[in-house]
Design a protein around this motif. Structure first.
Motif, PDB file in Angstrom:
ATOM      1  N   CYS A  80       0.754  -1.317   0.168  1.00  0.00           N
ATOM      2  CA  CYS A  80       0.086   0.059   0.074  1.00  0.00           C
ATOM      3  C   CYS A  80       0.878   1.503  -0.069  1.00  0.00           C
ATOM      4  O   CYS A  80       0.577   2.173  -0.859  1.00  0.00           O
ATOM      5  N   CYS A  81       1.927   1.375   0.970  1.00  0.00           N
ATOM      6  CA  CYS A  81       2.705   2.523   0.834  1.00  0.00           C
ATOM      7  C   CYS A  81       3.435   2.574  -0.587  1.00  0.00           C
ATOM      8  O   CYS A  81       3.354   3.809  -1.008  1.00  0.00           O
ATOM      9  N   TYR A  82       3.956   1.775  -1.288  1.00  0.00           N
ATOM     10  CA  TYR A  82       4.540   1.701  -2.450  1.00  0.00           C
ATOM     11  C   TYR A  82       3.585   2.253  -3.248  1.00  0.00           C
ATOM     12  O   TYR A  82       3.940   3.171  -4.165  1.00  0.00           O
ATOM     13  N   LYS A  83       2.411   1.644  -3.417  1.00  0.00           N
ATOM     14  CA  LYS A  83       1.541   2.121  -4.350  1.00  0.00           C
ATOM     15  C   LYS A  83       1.044   3.735  -4.241  1.00  0.00           C
ATOM     16  O   LYS A  83       0.885   4.481  -5.221  1.00  0.00           O
ATOM     17  N   CYS A  89       4.085  10.448  -6.523  1.00  0.00           N
ATOM     18  CA  CYS A  89       5.483  10.605  -7.089  1.00  0.00           C
ATOM     19  C   CYS A  89       6.055  10.147  -8.284  1.00  0.00           C
ATOM     20  O   CYS A  89       6.854  10.687  -8.680  1.00  0.00           O
ATOM     21  N   GLY A  90       5.272   9.067  -8.584  1.00  0.00           N
ATOM     22  CA  GLY A  90       5.859   8.282  -9.872  1.00  0.00           C
ATOM     23  C   GLY A  90       5.936   9.251 -10.973  1.00  0.00           C
ATOM     24  O   GLY A  90       7.058   9.221 -11.918  1.00  0.00           O
ATOM     25  N   CYS A  96      10.907  14.286 -14.171  1.00  0.00           N
ATOM     26  CA  CYS A  96      12.374  14.587 -13.556  1.00  0.00           C
ATOM     27  C   CYS A  96      13.631  13.871 -14.108  1.00  0.00           C
ATOM     28  O   CYS A  96      14.427  14.431 -14.609  1.00  0.00           O
ATOM     29  N   TRP A  97      13.378  12.486 -14.124  1.00  0.00           N
ATOM     30  CA  TRP A  97      14.476  11.573 -14.628  1.00  0.00           C
ATOM     31  C   TRP A  97      14.533  11.805 -16.123  1.00  0.00           C
ATOM     32  O   TRP A  97      15.507  11.840 -16.915  1.00  0.00           O
TER      33      TRP A  97
END
Length: 159
Positions: A80-83, A89-90, A96-97
């Protein structure tokens, strides 16, 4: 897969720069692998499972329901935190990248490669100048010295 008319239209106009030997690749021809999202194994070092982080040695076991719920909570919170982080932010980080690698490419094409080419041309000039100086100034001295030293004879006297 079903593509909407708008996304297909946008993809048809987007080109990925290709190498000299290959024709340009059109984005709509390129398939995005939604199953294997790390085909080059760039992030093998962050694959973390419950049993790689938490382990109970023999003689120190929690109650079975605690162990099972810990497993569930660990995986649920991690996922859940990763998602959530990728949701917020993804896309900005991907932008940015993308900008970062565009800048690197720009600097290499328009600054670094021309500077290196200029440097190599200057080094070639200096190499010729240095070689000519050595050939004109030092070579006669070395040839004279070798002529002088070539007349030395060494004999071994055993007796």
């Amino acid at each position: 897969r079903h593509h909407t008319r708008q996304s297909k239209h946008i993809c048809d106009r987007s080109f990925i720069p290709a190498r000299k030997s290959k024709p340009p690749v059109i984005m709509s021809q390129m398939e995005l692998d939604m199953v294997n999202r790390d085909p080059n194994n760039l992030n093998d070092h962050v694959k973390v499972c419950f049993d790689e982080v938490i382990g109970e040695p023999d003689g120190a076991h929690a109650i079975a329901c605690v162990w099972a719920n810990s497993y569930f909570c660990f995986n649920c919170c991690k996922n859940c935190c990763y998602k959530l982080m990728t949701l917020f932010c993804g896309i900005p980080l991907a932008m940015c990248w993308g900008i970062q690698f565009a800048l690197i490419t720009f600097y290499h094409v328009w600054q670094i490669t021309p500077c290196m080419r200029t440097y190599m041309i200057q080094c070639g000039c200096m190499q010729k100048f240095y070689g000519t100086c050595l050939q004109c100034c030092m070579q006669p001295c070395f040839e004279a010295m070798s002529f002088i030293l070539s007349n030395i004879r060494v004999t071994n006297l055993s007796g």
